[in-house]
Design an enzyme around this catalytic site. Structure first.
Site, PDB file in Angstrom:
ATOM      1  CG  ASP A  49      -2.225   0.649   1.066  1.00 27.83           C
ATOM      2  OD1 ASP A  49      -2.225   1.852   0.732  1.00 27.83           O
ATOM      3  OD2 ASP A  49      -3.257  -0.005   1.234  1.00 27.83           O
ATOM      4  CG  HIS A  90      -5.502   3.521   1.530  1.00 31.83           C
ATOM      5  ND1 HIS A  90      -5.245   2.198   1.246  1.00 31.83           N
ATOM      6  CD2 HIS A  90      -6.816   3.712   1.257  1.00 31.83           C
ATOM      7  CE1 HIS A  90      -6.345   1.616   0.802  1.00 31.83           C
ATOM      8  NE2 HIS A  90      -7.313   2.513   0.806  1.00 31.83           N
ATOM      9  CG  ASN A 174     -13.631   2.029  -3.933  1.00 34.43           C
ATOM     10  OD1 ASN A 174     -13.966   1.019  -3.324  1.00 34.43           O
ATOM     11  ND2 ASN A 174     -12.782   2.896  -3.440  1.00 34.43           N
ATOM     12  CB  VAL A 187      -6.495 -13.356  -5.200  1.00 33.60           C
ATOM     13  CG1 VAL A 187      -5.275 -13.369  -6.124  1.00 33.60           C
ATOM     14  CG2 VAL A 187      -7.649 -12.648  -5.880  1.00 33.60           C
ATOM     15  CB  SER A 234      -9.305  -0.006  -0.248  1.00 31.61           C
ATOM     16  OG  SER A 234      -9.871   1.228   0.126  1.00 31.61           O
TER      17      SER A 234
END
Lengths: 277, 257
Positions: A49, A90, A174, A187, A234
């Site tokens: 990130d 974040h 998003n 995943v 997220s």
């Protein structure tokens, strides 16, 4: 009897093949079996990130970190080990959510943002490979790439992680655009839904987004020791990452597909199926 | 020019005339209505989201800074021309991560609204932002401030904004392609019209080598190669087309192994 062996069959030759551990559980699986009393201790979690602020009271330290830098001229990536700041907050938000379910896991910050912008995808892939190469048990990817030209690369890296035993937990974008590697079957893909209980999540029988976890109006850690309220896929992603870390601390050595099987069975919308006979 | 070599006397006159024309026209080259199109996008978005303000910031070539290019609503005049680093704020986060973002209460961390509040003096409560990007390029970000989240259909605002962002991104990209290609050609013509140079090919080489030129050096070098290819045989030209097409297919991820 023929002496010819087709490709890969030599791995299955008697005396050559090691045994594997079956899922150490009785059916039906229970949450108590999966993570009752677990804390995440001993599990390495990579947060891929913007960086993680280890000084935040909700984070209480990071175990290590690496920042990916991109050469402006050649586009080549290099890894810079050592502590680094969280540029936006974040990554800290994600780490804080992971800590809620796995308070004693080892958090590693893999900063792939803040480098040269058009090297973003290369930084992302490099960060992912670092996580796999450095024995991370689970990696939180609250980012994704939507570029068609990156499809093959991300697919390959996701499969590498899967076979190496690093569980990738990925947020889908998003907005409804392609998300790599989030959409891939190898995943655990996550989107947001309402609620604030970190142990309350759903499995979606109509993928590619498989898991729904709290991500609407969530209170998250932020830079400067703050807490803010935010919405996004997220923030749902680290909820699942925390559960995976918790599960692996109680049952180390589970493969990514075993992890997904357990989470699928314990989803809030999973119903018991009567056993035949 | 019969062999791609030195220009004859009257050709040199034509080139010089073109040079003079290019020197005047080149810097002003841009597709008509481009700025108006972006302005109308933010005007429409501001209205559609029942918001206080809407703006678009574009990424500078150095990729370190965003410049607000068009704005509608509160503080629009002060917002246009504002430059913010990509390492801070909502705009910086959105373009760095490529993720659309909604912050319902930015006052808890005002640095996220630093790009707006700094010079407009207007600190919004909520920000909705989406990236402008195409398959190949990061372009910028669109922000909507203090929209009415209670109106019917507001839960689809992120989707709607991303569609608008896509429109804006395509508009900017096509304008840039037009401008870059046109400027490259005009710049080369202007250079070729000079007394020292004798061919279009060497003019393109000079443009490619000139680091202060606004023209992309790779495009200029490609232009030079194309000029030389024009003098080559049919087989060479066909081979070149095949190779360039393969390179583009590979870049697009459609290459067969």
């Amino acid at each position: 009897m023929t002496g010819v062996l087709p490709a890969w069959s030599w791995q299955f030759a008697r005396g050559h093949l090691p045994s594997v551990a079956a899922l150490p559980a009785e059916l039906p699986l229970t949450r108590e079996w999966a993570w009752g009393g677990a804390t995440g201790a001993g599990v390495k979690v990579a947060v891929i990130d913007s960086g993680v602020d280890g000084a935040h009271p909700a984070i209480r330290g990071v175990a290590g970190g690496v920042a990916v830098e991109v050469d402006a001229r050649t586009g080549r990536t290099t890894l810079v080990e050592g502590p680094h700041a969280d540029l936006y907050g974040h990554g800290t938000a994600c780490a804080g959510i992971i800590r809620r379910a796995a308070p004693e896991c080892e958090i590693y910050s893999v900063r792939v943002l803040g480098a040269r912008l058009s090297g973003r995808a290369a930084a992302f892939v490099t960060g992912l490979r670092w996580a796999v190469d450095n024995g991370m048990h689970v990696a939180n990817l609250s980012l994704s790439s939507g570029r068609a030209s990156q499809f093959a690369t991300f697919h390959r890296v996701a499969d590498e992680a899967y076979f190496a035993g690093t569980v990738l937990v990925c947020a889908v974008n998003n907005i409804p655009v392609p998300s790599y590697p989030s959409e891939f079957a190898a995943v655990l893909s996550v989107a947001a839904r309402a609620g604030d209980d970190p142990f309350d999540y759903d499995y979606n029988p109509d993928p590619p987004v498989e898991f729904g976890a709290p991500g609407v109006d969530v209170d998250v850690a932020w830079t400067g020791g703050r807490t803010i309220r935010a919405t996004g896929n997220s923030f749902a992603c680290p909820h699942v990452t925390g559960l995976v870390a918790r599960l692996l601390s109680k049952h180390p050595g589970l493969t990514p597909f075993q992890v997904k099987t357990v989470l699928h069975a314990l989803a809030s919308n999973a119903r018991a199926v009567p056993t035949p006979g | 020019m019969t062999d791609g070599g030195a220009a004859g006397p009257w050709e040199a006159d034509v080139l010089r005339a073109l040079r003079d024309l290019a020197a005047v026209v080149g810097p002003a080259l841009a597709p008509p209505g481009h700025h108006e199109r972006l302005q109308s996008l933010v005007d429409a978005a501001r209205d559609a989201f029942a918001s206080q303000a809407c703006s678009i910031a574009l990424l500078d070539p150095d990729e370190q800074t965003l410049t607000f290019t068009v704005a509608a609503g509160v503080g629009a005049t002060s917002t246009v021309g504002l430059r913010v680093p990509v390492s801070v704020g909502v705009a910086g986060w959105v373009v760095s991560s490529g993720q659309a973002l909604e912050i319902t209460d930015v006052t808890q961390d005002p640095r996220w609204a630093a790009d707006v509040a700094e010079q407009t003096g207007y600190l919004p409560r909520s920000i909705l932002a989406a990236p402008l990007e195409t398959e190949h390029t990061l372009i910028g970000v669109v922000e909507v401030l203090d929209r009415d989240a209670s109106r019917p259909g507001a839960e689809r605002d992120l989707l709607m904004l991303s569609l608008l962002a896509q429109q804006a991104a395509l508009s900017v990209e096509s304008a840039r392609l037009f401008t870059d290609s046109g400027r490259m050609l005009l710049d080369a013509i202007a250079t070729a019209g000079g007394t020292e140079l004798e061919s279009l090919s060497s003019a393109m080489d000079d443009v490619a080598a000139d680091r202060s030129s606004p023209v992309d050096p790779d495009l200029a070098e490609l232009g030079s190669l194309l000029a030389r290819l024009a003098a080559a045989g049919l087989a060479e030209r066909r081979l070149a087309v095949r190779l360039v097409a393969d390179v583009l297919d590979y870049a697009d991820g459609r290459a067969t192994p």
